[in-house]
Design a protein around this motif. Structure first.
Motif, mmCIF file in Angstrom:
data_model
loop_
_atom_site.group_PDB
_atom_site.id
_atom_site.type_symbol
_atom_site.label_atom_id
_atom_site.label_comp_id
_atom_site.label_asym_id
_atom_site.label_seq_id
_atom_site.Cartn_x
_atom_site.Cartn_y
_atom_site.Cartn_z
ATOM 1 N N ASP A 14 3.533 7.158 -11.228
ATOM 2 C CA ASP A 14 1.902 8.136 -11.750
ATOM 3 C C ASP A 14 1.626 8.257 -11.122
ATOM 4 O O ASP A 14 1.565 9.373 -9.722
ATOM 5 C CB ASP A 14 0.778 6.498 -11.520
ATOM 6 N N THR A 37 0.794 9.833 -6.931
ATOM 7 C CA THR A 37 1.334 9.608 -6.137
ATOM 8 C C THR A 37 2.109 10.069 -5.463
ATOM 9 O O THR A 37 2.172 11.746 -5.441
ATOM 10 C CB THR A 37 1.685 8.175 -6.652
ATOM 11 N N LYS A 80 1.365 -1.353 -0.249
ATOM 12 C CA LYS A 80 0.292 -0.224 -0.078
ATOM 13 C C LYS A 80 0.720 1.431 -0.386
ATOM 14 O O LYS A 80 0.641 2.191 -0.593
ATOM 15 C CB LYS A 80 -1.069 -0.382 1.480
ATOM 16 N N ARG A 140 3.801 1.803 -0.958
ATOM 17 C CA ARG A 140 3.813 1.739 -2.403
ATOM 18 C C ARG A 140 3.882 2.167 -3.394
ATOM 19 O O ARG A 140 4.118 2.827 -4.213
ATOM 20 C CB ARG A 140 5.148 0.490 -3.051
ATOM 21 N N GLU A 141 2.487 1.604 -3.564
ATOM 22 C CA GLU A 141 1.598 2.045 -4.630
ATOM 23 C C GLU A 141 1.233 3.875 -4.202
ATOM 24 O O GLU A 141 1.176 4.781 -4.755
ATOM 25 C CB GLU A 141 0.075 1.359 -4.059
#
Ligand code: CMP
Length: 140
Positions: free
Chosen positions: A98, A101, A84, A86-87
């Motif tokens: 992305d 982020t 989570k 890292r996303e």
């Protein structure tokens, strides 16, 4: 599974005054801050923390950058906390991160990339232990 991960808000993001904005993203994603402190790492601290990268060509620049100012070291806890986080961070290189982020929104370069996050359960355990004794981690 409920996991713990080590997050570092790096000197660039601390200098930009976005600690709270980054913490808000963690909280909105269901991650809890269960330990935290601000620390200006010594060269020895930074070299020890990044010891796994010692032989990489970017090691010196990384360490030089990490000691330019204080950082926030934080333990996050939650369901799948490692992935989570890292996303939420996005790709290491902010140019490849992305939209939406943390790195896309706050980072400048691959070294000044706003945040660090553990990449696996074993490294999370080692990284958390590097900064926090178990009695200073407040699982809740
Ligand atoms: P971090 O997650 O803190 O882990 C190691 C850091 O090295 C990484 O984020 C980047 O800030 C930095 N770094 C610089 N160059 C590279 C590279 N080529 N590959 C991976 N990490 C790099």
């Amino acid at each position: 599974a409920v996991e713990r991960t080590l997050s570092i808000i790096k000197p660039d993001a601390v200098a930009k005054n976005v600690i709270g904005e980054i913490y808000a993203r963690f909280e909105k994603a269901g991650l809890k801050v269960i330990a935290a402190r601000m620390i200006h790492l010594s060269r020895n601290d930074a070299e020890g923390f990044y010891a796994v990268h010692k032989t990489r060509p970017f090691f010196k620049d990384l360490v030089d950058f990490m000691i330019t100012g204080p950082v926030m070291v934080t333990v996050l806890e939650g369901e799948s906390a490692i992935l989570k986080n890292r996303e939420l961070m996005g790709a290491t290189d902010p140019k490849k991160a992305d939209k939406g982020t943390i790195r896309a929104d706050f980072a400048q370069s691959i070294d000044a990339n706003a945040v660090h996050g553990s990449d696996a359960p074993e490294t999370a355990k080692v990284e958390i232990g590097y900064f926090f004794p178990e009695h200073q981690v407040y699982s809740r």
